[in-house]
Design a protein around this motif. Structure first.
Motif, PDB file in Angstrom:
ATOM      1  N   LEU A 111     145.175  60.919   3.749  1.00 13.58           N
ATOM      2  CA  LEU A 111     143.928  60.620   3.048  1.00 13.58           C
ATOM      3  C   LEU A 111     144.123  59.437   2.114  1.00 13.58           C
ATOM      4  N   GLY A 112     143.108  58.561   2.068  1.00 15.43           N
ATOM      5  CA  GLY A 112     143.071  57.469   1.109  1.00 15.43           C
ATOM      6  C   GLY A 112     141.663  57.291   0.602  1.00 15.43           C
ATOM      7  N   PHE A 113     141.533  56.753  -0.611  1.00 16.01           N
ATOM      8  CA  PHE A 113     140.230  56.622  -1.254  1.00 16.01           C
ATOM      9  C   PHE A 113     139.726  55.190  -1.072  1.00 16.01           C
ATOM     10  N   VAL A 114     138.739  55.013  -0.219  1.00 19.67           N
ATOM     11  CA  VAL A 114     138.265  53.680   0.134  1.00 19.67           C
ATOM     12  C   VAL A 114     137.154  53.224  -0.813  1.00 19.67           C
ATOM     13  N   PRO A 115     137.024  51.877  -1.028  1.00 21.94           N
ATOM     14  CA  PRO A 115     137.823  50.832  -0.403  1.00 21.94           C
ATOM     15  C   PRO A 115     139.232  50.766  -0.972  1.00 21.94           C
ATOM     16  N   ALA A 116     140.196  50.595  -0.095  1.00 22.46           N
ATOM     17  CA  ALA A 116     141.599  50.480  -0.489  1.00 22.46           C
ATOM     18  C   ALA A 116     142.297  49.634   0.571  1.00 22.46           C
ATOM     19  N   TRP A 131     143.303  60.135  10.076  1.00 20.63           N
ATOM     20  CA  TRP A 131     142.984  59.510   8.795  1.00 20.63           C
ATOM     21  C   TRP A 131     141.727  60.140   8.204  1.00 20.63           C
ATOM     22  N   LEU A 132     141.803  60.515   6.931  1.00 21.10           N
ATOM     23  CA  LEU A 132     140.684  61.104   6.209  1.00 21.10           C
ATOM     24  C   LEU A 132     140.251  60.137   5.115  1.00 21.10           C
ATOM     25  N   PRO A 133     139.090  59.474   5.252  1.00 18.94           N
ATOM     26  CA  PRO A 133     138.655  58.548   4.212  1.00 18.94           C
ATOM     27  C   PRO A 133     138.085  59.302   3.011  1.00 18.94           C
ATOM     28  N   GLY A 134     138.733  59.159   1.876  1.00 16.18           N
ATOM     29  CA  GLY A 134     138.210  59.726   0.644  1.00 16.18           C
ATOM     30  C   GLY A 134     137.142  58.817   0.061  1.00 16.18           C
ATOM     31  N   VAL A 135     136.422  59.322  -0.928  1.00 10.06           N
ATOM     32  CA  VAL A 135     135.283  58.612  -1.499  1.00 10.06           C
ATOM     33  C   VAL A 135     135.550  58.308  -2.961  1.00 10.06           C
ATOM     34  N   ASP A 141     135.321  53.839  -9.042  1.00 14.90           N
ATOM     35  CA  ASP A 141     136.309  54.516  -9.871  1.00 14.90           C
ATOM     36  C   ASP A 141     136.838  55.741  -9.137  1.00 14.90           C
ATOM     37  N   LEU A 142     137.933  56.270  -9.653  1.00 11.45           N
ATOM     38  CA  LEU A 142     138.527  57.484  -9.118  1.00 11.45           C
ATOM     39  C   LEU A 142     138.855  58.367 -10.308  1.00 11.45           C
ATOM     40  N   THR A 143     137.954  59.288 -10.614  1.00 12.04           N
ATOM     41  CA  THR A 143     138.159  60.166 -11.753  1.00 12.04           C
ATOM     42  C   THR A 143     139.051  61.337 -11.368  1.00 12.04           C
ATOM     43  N   PRO A 144     139.699  61.974 -12.337  1.00 12.22           N
ATOM     44  CA  PRO A 144     140.596  63.093 -12.007  1.00 12.22           C
ATOM     45  C   PRO A 144     139.909  64.205 -11.225  1.00 12.22           C
ATOM     46  N   GLY A 145     138.741  64.649 -11.709  1.00 13.74           N
ATOM     47  CA  GLY A 145     138.066  65.757 -11.052  1.00 13.74           C
ATOM     48  C   GLY A 145     137.612  65.429  -9.646  1.00 13.74           C
ATOM     49  N   HIS A 146     137.051  64.244  -9.466  1.00 12.16           N
ATOM     50  CA  HIS A 146     136.541  63.843  -8.153  1.00 12.16           C
ATOM     51  C   HIS A 146     137.678  63.694  -7.152  1.00 12.16           C
ATOM     52  N   ALA A 147     138.765  63.056  -7.581  1.00 12.15           N
ATOM     53  CA  ALA A 147     139.902  62.859  -6.677  1.00 12.15           C
ATOM     54  C   ALA A 147     140.552  64.182  -6.308  1.00 12.15           C
ATOM     55  N   THR A 168     139.927  46.021  -4.997  1.00 11.58           N
ATOM     56  CA  THR A 168     139.192  45.931  -6.266  1.00 11.58           C
ATOM     57  C   THR A 168     140.042  45.390  -7.407  1.00 11.58           C
ATOM     58  N   GLY A 169     141.372  45.582  -7.332  1.00  9.08           N
ATOM     59  CA  GLY A 169     142.252  45.115  -8.389  1.00  9.08           C
ATOM     60  C   GLY A 169     142.437  46.076  -9.537  1.00  9.08           C
ATOM     61  N   THR A 170     141.774  47.209  -9.493  1.00 14.21           N
ATOM     62  CA  THR A 170     141.803  48.150 -10.608  1.00 14.21           C
ATOM     63  C   THR A 170     143.031  49.049 -10.548  1.00 14.21           C
ATOM     64  N   ALA A 171     143.603  49.315 -11.708  1.00 20.45           N
ATOM     65  CA  ALA A 171     144.755  50.213 -11.796  1.00 20.45           C
ATOM     66  C   ALA A 171     144.281  51.666 -11.823  1.00 20.45           C
ATOM     67  N   LEU A 172     145.126  52.546 -11.346  1.00 22.11           N
ATOM     68  CA  LEU A 172     144.809  53.972 -11.310  1.00 22.11           C
ATOM     69  C   LEU A 172     145.014  54.600 -12.680  1.00 22.11           C
ATOM     70  N   ARG A 173     144.067  55.405 -13.091  1.00 23.44           N
ATOM     71  CA  ARG A 173     144.199  56.106 -14.354  1.00 23.44           C
ATOM     72  C   ARG A 173     145.338  57.127 -14.267  1.00 23.44           C
ATOM     73  N   PRO A 174     146.203  57.206 -15.276  1.00 32.51           N
ATOM     74  CA  PRO A 174     147.320  58.159 -15.225  1.00 32.51           C
ATOM     75  C   PRO A 174     146.867  59.601 -15.040  1.00 32.51           C
TER      76      PRO A 174
END
Length: 392
Positions: A111-116, A131-135, A141-147, A168-174
């Motif tokens: 699984l990966g969270f697209v776009p990636a 392959w499982l496309p995540g949302v 963004d990829l919030t803790p609860g959603h991911a 997107t260039g965005t870093a993942l929230r810890p």
């Protein structure tokens, strides 16, 4: 004449195209996130000397386990890592392929969270993994609860996350990564290909490795080190992960010449990484200039910038967004509205062609209305911004 369709290829490969960005001979190439700065002369000489020393022994196989190189990589990464924690291969793509061979394969899922990064599903396809496309959320963004909810629901054998994320260039929230790790039943692979370009205060998944044997962090020397032609990627993980990968790696997969060149580059890392700050400055200059022109732009922790092609078309009546600590960008819904109204600038394919006609090659990553541009030298940034200004 025989065609691919005439051959008994696997059914899931029929109709597919090979991965690849255009390799065109144009004055300004800003489409593959290469480091535009050539290697310093001192590094060129060091690599040449190291490679020359290996030539007389090319009749023998290289060090199969690349122990000296892995020790050098561990020293570079720090975080208390040793040679037992590190594995190296011909680019991080091969590292990730080996991880899928060891932990995924037929009957398993990834699984990966697209776009990636678009190679992740192709790597999965290549080893027979579903392959499982995540949302992602409304702001990419990829919030803790959603991911975590998606991981718990779909229970993939391997989860891929990019930090900073491509495109997107965005870093993942810890806290998001921690939530994914807590929810994942299998392996979690954090692709940190652009980690050296992150803004101050951005954390690395390397800090979370102790006590987490199912976490893997992959890196590359292609970007910050300017070693794309050398093809050297690596991972950091629990020693058991390195043992698992060695079950599927090809014998003598990493040539003696590659190992020697990479070790010489690592020995001169201060000289090679000296250009990172200037690349980050050009990246930030692109962000500011495009926003001043009215483009929607994603904040970036990488060496590239994702921007909407239509300036001044803010469907929800707001200016280009300031990112929070997660680097949020405009929502996909807003992006669709912007794309629909972009009659003057045209879609991203038309803008891509218009820039190419002006000698500037950028990347169409398949997001409607968006293009990605690599941050290169100051002169390349000037050329890109000049070309943008010439567009309608």
């Amino acid at each position: 004449m025989t065609t691919l369709g005439d051959l008994p290829v696997r059914d899931e490969l029929r109709g597919r195209s090979p991965y690849g960005a255009p390799q065109l001979d144009v004055p300004v190439r800003l489409n593959t996130n290469e480091n535009s700065h050539p290697l310093p002369d001192e590094v060129v000489e060091a690599i040449a000397t190291a490679v020359r020393a290996e030539l007389a022994g090319l009749n023998r196989y290289p060090d199969r386990d690349a122990v000296a190189l892995r020790a050098d990589l561990a020293a570079y990464l720090g975080h208390g890592l040793s040679v037992a924690n590190v594995w190296a291969a011909n680019g991080s793509n091969e590292v990730q392929q080996q991880l899928l061979q060891a932990f995924a394969g037929p009957g398993r899922t990834a699984l990966g969270f697209v776009p990636a990064y678009s190679m992740h599903p192709l790597l999965a396809l290549g080893v027979g993994t579903t392959w499982l496309p995540g949302v992602r959320g409304d702001d990419f963004d990829l919030t803790p609860g959603h991911a975590a909810a998606q991981v718990r629901e779909r229970r993939p054998d391997v989860v891929f996350v990019c930090s900073p994320n491509n495109p997107t260039g965005t870093a993942l929230r810890p806290d998001t990564l921690t939530a994914i790790l807590d929810a994942a039943p299998g392996m979690v692979v954090v692709d940190e290909a652009y980690a050296e370009f992150a803004r101050p205060g951005t954390s690395s998944a390397l800090a979370l490795l102790p006590g987490r044997p199912r976490l893997v962090v992959t890196r590359t020397m292609s970007k910050a080190f300017g070693f794309a032609g050398g093809r050297l990627g690596y991972l950091a993980a629990d020693p058991a992960v390195v043992d698992a990968v060695q079950l599927v790696r090809l014998p003598y997969h990493l040539s003696a010449l590659t190992q020697a060149a990479a070790r010489a580059a690592l020995a001169h890392r201060d000289a090679l990484l000296a250009g990172v700050d200037s690349i980050k400055a050009e990246r930030d200059r692109i962000v500011v200039a495009l926003r001043e022109r009215g483009h929607m732009v994603a904040d970036s922790d990488a060496n590239f910038v994702l921007f909407h092609v239509a300036p001044g078309r803010h469907a929800v009546g707001r200016a280009a967004p300031a990112a929070d600590d997660a680097g949020h960008v405009v929502s996909p819904a807003d992006a669709a509205a912007l794309t629909a109204s972009a009659t003057d600038a045209g879609d991203q394919a038309a803008v891509w062609r218009a820039l190419l006609d002006r000698g500037v090659l950028v990347r169409d990553v398949g997001l409607p209305g968006w293009l990605r541009v690599t941050a290169g030298t100051a002169a390349e940034t000037d050329a890109f911004l000049t070309a943008i200004e010439e567009l309608p």
